[in-house]
Write an enzyme that holds these catalytic residues in place. Structure first.
Site, PDB file in Angstrom:
ATOM      1  N   GLU A 260      -7.812   0.642   8.484  1.00 55.32           N
ATOM      2  CA  GLU A 260      -7.184   1.659   9.344  1.00 55.32           C
ATOM      3  C   GLU A 260      -7.198   2.945   8.541  1.00 55.32           C
ATOM      4  O   GLU A 260      -6.441   3.074   7.584  1.00 55.32           O
ATOM      5  CB  GLU A 260      -5.733   1.281   9.656  1.00 55.32           C
ATOM      6  CG  GLU A 260      -5.546  -0.051  10.332  1.00 55.32           C
ATOM      7  CD  GLU A 260      -6.102  -0.052  11.721  1.00 55.32           C
ATOM      8  OE1 GLU A 260      -6.082   1.009  12.371  1.00 55.32           O
ATOM      9  OE2 GLU A 260      -6.596  -1.102  12.149  1.00 55.32           O
ATOM     10  N   CYS A 299      -0.674   8.735  10.930  1.00 52.65           N
ATOM     11  CA  CYS A 299      -2.106   8.572  11.159  1.00 52.65           C
ATOM     12  C   CYS A 299      -2.456   8.825  12.615  1.00 52.65           C
ATOM     13  O   CYS A 299      -3.590   9.169  12.939  1.00 52.65           O
ATOM     14  CB  CYS A 299      -2.535   7.170  10.770  1.00 52.65           C
ATOM     15  SG  CYS A 299      -1.559   5.909  11.575  1.00 52.65           S
TER      16      CYS A 299
HETATM   17  P1  NAP Z   1      -4.972   6.540  -0.008  1.00 53.63           P
HETATM   18  O1  NAP Z   1      -4.919   7.503  -1.114  1.00 53.63           O
HETATM   19  O2  NAP Z   1      -6.293   6.134   0.519  1.00 53.63           O
HETATM   20  O3  NAP Z   1      -4.139   5.267  -0.512  1.00 53.63           O
HETATM   21  C1  NAP Z   1      -3.887   4.200   0.334  1.00 53.63           C
HETATM   22  C2  NAP Z   1      -3.555   2.973  -0.468  1.00 53.63           C
HETATM   23  O4  NAP Z   1      -4.694   2.579  -1.215  1.00 53.63           O
HETATM   24  C3  NAP Z   1      -2.434   3.165  -1.481  1.00 53.63           C
HETATM   25  O5  NAP Z   1      -1.645   2.003  -1.513  1.00 53.63           O
HETATM   26  C4  NAP Z   1      -3.190   3.334  -2.789  1.00 53.63           C
HETATM   27  O6  NAP Z   1      -2.442   2.946  -3.910  1.00 53.63           O
HETATM   28  C5  NAP Z   1      -4.314   2.359  -2.562  1.00 53.63           C
HETATM   29  N1  NAP Z   1      -5.473   2.576  -3.405  1.00 53.63           N
HETATM   30  C6  NAP Z   1      -6.063   3.737  -3.748  1.00 53.63           C
HETATM   31  N2  NAP Z   1      -7.150   3.493  -4.522  1.00 53.63           N
HETATM   32  C7  NAP Z   1      -7.224   2.147  -4.684  1.00 53.63           C
HETATM   33  C8  NAP Z   1      -8.097   1.276  -5.379  1.00 53.63           C
HETATM   34  N3  NAP Z   1      -9.143   1.748  -6.070  1.00 53.63           N
HETATM   35  N4  NAP Z   1      -7.871  -0.059  -5.330  1.00 53.63           N
HETATM   36  C9  NAP Z   1      -6.823  -0.568  -4.634  1.00 53.63           C
HETATM   37  N5  NAP Z   1      -5.956   0.223  -3.950  1.00 53.63           N
HETATM   38  C10 NAP Z   1      -6.153   1.558  -3.967  1.00 53.63           C
HETATM   39  O7  NAP Z   1      -4.154   7.061   1.253  1.00 53.63           O
HETATM   40  P2  NAP Z   1      -2.690   7.677   1.301  1.00 53.63           P
HETATM   41  O8  NAP Z   1      -2.755   9.034   0.702  1.00 53.63           O
HETATM   42  O9  NAP Z   1      -1.678   6.712   0.790  1.00 53.63           O
HETATM   43  O10 NAP Z   1      -2.457   7.760   2.866  1.00 53.63           O
HETATM   44  C11 NAP Z   1      -2.875   8.836   3.655  1.00 53.63           C
HETATM   45  C12 NAP Z   1      -4.021   8.444   4.533  1.00 53.63           C
HETATM   46  O11 NAP Z   1      -3.745   7.217   5.198  1.00 53.63           O
HETATM   47  C13 NAP Z   1      -4.261   9.445   5.621  1.00 53.63           C
HETATM   48  O12 NAP Z   1      -5.612   9.754   5.644  1.00 53.63           O
HETATM   49  C14 NAP Z   1      -3.861   8.725   6.891  1.00 53.63           C
HETATM   50  O13 NAP Z   1      -4.567   9.112   8.041  1.00 53.63           O
HETATM   51  C15 NAP Z   1      -4.124   7.310   6.572  1.00 53.63           C
HETATM   52  N6  NAP Z   1      -3.276   6.438   7.357  1.00 53.63           N
HETATM   53  C16 NAP Z   1      -3.857   5.677   8.323  1.00 53.63           C
HETATM   54  C17 NAP Z   1      -3.071   4.840   9.093  1.00 53.63           C
HETATM   55  C18 NAP Z   1      -3.679   3.972  10.159  1.00 53.63           C
HETATM   56  O14 NAP Z   1      -2.986   3.081  10.636  1.00 53.63           O
HETATM   57  N7  NAP Z   1      -4.898   4.184  10.540  1.00 53.63           N
HETATM   58  C19 NAP Z   1      -1.695   4.768   8.872  1.00 53.63           C
HETATM   59  C20 NAP Z   1      -1.139   5.557   7.877  1.00 53.63           C
HETATM   60  C21 NAP Z   1      -1.951   6.392   7.121  1.00 53.63           C
HETATM   61  P3  NAP Z   1      -1.726   4.013  -4.880  1.00 53.63           P
HETATM   62  O15 NAP Z   1      -0.704   4.692  -4.095  1.00 53.63           O
HETATM   63  O16 NAP Z   1      -1.158   3.161  -5.964  1.00 53.63           O
HETATM   64  O17 NAP Z   1      -2.803   4.942  -5.347  1.00 53.63           O
END
Ligand code: NAP
Length: 528
Positions: A260, A299
């Site tokens: 997602e 999101c």
């Molecule tokens: P993100 O930077 O992609 O991080 C998401 C998750 O991935 C976090 O738990 C992060 O952990 C983890 N992560 C990052 N790099 C990783 C790796 N190499 N290995 C394992 N895990 C890893 O996104 P975000 O900034 O938290 O969230 C914002 C984005 O999420 C926005 O683009 C939004 O649109 C999207 N979103 C989508 C939905 C949906 O349902 N479609 C819902 C909510 C948000 P750490 O925090 O420890 O780095």
């Protein structure tokens, strides 16, 4: 300062270094630190597979439903504490905090209800049938029947920072009802809430051993250890989602992955919707809600607003008027209606994103500057003004269709009013979680819906008849599928029983009708 721990192999584990700090985004005060360094993820996976999985698969759907119901009750009893944490660590207003925490509890309760309904249909069976038994040859004795059985592996859930409660437990509800143990990883920056909710659940003694583990911090080598019966359900940015899909071994072992990701959601008004009408007011209200709720960090929030050219000035005026009443600041300060964005890097990204959009669209209100928040210490807090931009050329609006600015930001895009153009513009988002269309013209709505649906996971059709009963476009309902094609990740979650299928194996049984009919058929209806 609080030191967050991970819950692995039925113990609280303290990481040994490389701590990440968690802050209050309203004040930049440090609240906690977290590290998972040194965790033994091999042992965590063994524990889930060897202890959690058999325990859950031994439960009937009725018993799993009861587990979810009890989890909802236990969490609800501690709701006030959770709301306080969401306000502190997430920069949430009280309403935003309820949206997350009550969303988590409500989704657990909803899946308990879905599970009860399932149990009434399948009784003590631990599998689901898909369709009826049918003859495969001219002999009525040789038949086929499809069944869904729970897989024997683990679900790793990785969530985004914006919904530390809902994100964790909407995924957990579905996996647990399907019979799959979970290793859950919240985004570190806002993990305080998930950690505390997990502590409360663990302390209750209600969680079957091995069915729910928590990683606060990095996942280390966890993902590269996943195997053919395991699952990764990821929510976050498209960039991280794409990276994780490429984890070594995922392709060769066919690890199931659902993503997602980010999304350029849209709302469209039809040419029949007159400014000032009730339907128009609903259209405007939904845009303002999506911009300000969770400070636009949803999101599903509207990013692009398509309005017929003749109504663009009226929309601009209505939005500027409504947003003038928004008070940005520390949500603990009386009168504040919108908090900060949740992290320093979100602030940087949101302001840079507004800057990029403003090269192709005119800033109508707000802008790419950090603002002072009411009740915040001088120069502190990650505050962004609600920002509206207006593009002139809908098809050549540059990043408007391409860059998700994760904050209180929308771009008005005037269009020619035809359903076909509106659908084409929605599709320029390259796959979105949701769009909404506002019109009483049924022929226009039908043409728009059929044109836009292939690019969308969900489409809200708002007319005068339902405007006062309809949920807002940004609200994800447990009974409806959540996800979207293309850049939105191509995944699906929730959708009632549909969500369970990600965690189950569909197997085609072929054989003697006397055997298959007795043991596996009798399904009254297919999974729906
Ligand atoms: P993100 O930077 O992609 O991080 C998401 C998750 O991935 C976090 O738990 C992060 O952990 C983890 N992560 C990052 N790099 C990783 C790796 N190499 N290995 C394992 N895990 C890893 O996104 P975000 O900034 O938290 O969230 C914002 C984005 O999420 C926005 O683009 C939004 O649109 C999207 N979103 C989508 C939905 C949906 O349902 N479609 C819902 C909510 C948000 P750490 O925090 O420890 O780095």
């Amino acid at each position: 300062m609080i030191r967050l721990t991970s819950y692995l192999v039925s113990r609280w584990f303290v990481g040994s270094g490389r701590f990440v700090t968690l802050v209050d985004p309203s004040t930049e005060e440090i609240l906690a630190e977290a590290s998972s360094e040194g965790a033994d993820f091999g042992a965590a996976l063994d524990h889930a597979r060897q202890v959690g999985s058999p325990a859950l698969r031994a439960l009937s759907f009725a018993e799993r439903a009861l587990l979810l119901k009890d989890m909802a009750v236990i969490l609800h009893a501690n709701r006030e504490e959770f709301l306080d944490i969401a306000q502190k660590n997430g920069g949430n207003t009280r309403g935003d905090a309820k949206f997350d925490v009550d969303g988590a509890i409500g989704t657990l309760a909803a899946y308990a209800t879905f599970g009860e309904a399932l149990a009434r249909r399948v009784g003590d069976r631990r599998f689901l049938t898909d369709g009826d038994m049918f003859p495969l040859t001219r002999s009525p004795r040789f038949v086929g029947q499809h069944v869904w059985v729970p897989r024997t592996g683990v679900a790793v859930h990785i969530n985004a920072f914006n919904f530390p409660a809902w994100g964790t437990f909407e995924k957990a509800a579905v996996a647990l009802l399907a019979g799959i143990p979970i290793i859950s990883k919240p985004a570190t920056a806002t993990a305080l809430l998930t950690w505390r909710m997990t502590q409360v659940l663990v302390a209750s003694g209600r969680l079957p051993e091995g069915c729910f583990q928590l990683v606060v911090g990095s996942t280390g080598d966890l993902l590269s250890r996943l195997g053919p019966q395991d699952h990764l359900a990821f929510t976050g940015s498209n960039a991280t989602g794409s990276l994780l899909r490429g984890t070594p071994g995922f392709a060769s072992r066919s690890v199931r992955v659902t993503v997602e990701a980010d999304s350029l959601n849209a709302t469209v008004s039809g040419p029949d919707v007159e400014p000032g009408s009730d339907l128009w007011n609903t259209f405007v209200r939904n845009i303002v809600t999506d911009m300000t709720q969770k400070t636009g960090q949803k999101c599903t929030a509207i990013r692009r607003v398509f309005v017929p050219e003749a109504h663009a000035d009226a929309l601009q005026e209505a939005l500027v008027d409504a947003l003038a009443g928004v008070v940005v600041g520390n949500p603990l300060t009386p009168g504040v209606t919108m908090g900060p964005v949740s992290t320093a890097s979100q602030l940087k990204d949101a302001l840079a994103g507004i800057g990029a959009l403003s090269e192709h669209a005119t800033v109508v209100c707000g802008g790419a500057e950090r603002v002072a928040g009411r009740g915040a210490p001088d120069g502190k807090g990650y505050y962004v003004a609600p920002t509206v931009l207006r593009a002139t050329d809908p098809k050549n609006a540059g990043p408007v269709h391409d860059l998700e600015v994760f904050g209180p930001v929308v771009t008005i895009v005037p269009y020619d009013g035809t359903a076909e153009s509106a659908a084409d513009l929605v599709a320029l988002g390259q796959g979105s979680l949701v769009a909404s269309a506002v019109s009483d013209d049924r022929a226009w709505v039908e043409r728009f819906a059929l044109g836009a649906a292939p690019s969308l996971g969900r489409l809200l059709l708002l007319s005068s008849k339902v405007a006062d009963q309809a949920t807002a476009p940004g609200l994800v309902l447990p009974s409806m599928v959540h996800g979207g094609p293309g850049r939105a990740g191509g995944g699906e979650e929730l959708g009632g029983e549909r969500g369970l299928l990600f965690y189950m194996q569909r197997t085609a049984l072929q054989g003697d009708s006397a055997v298959i009919g007795k043991a596996f058929a009798v399904a009254k209806e297919p999974v729906s």
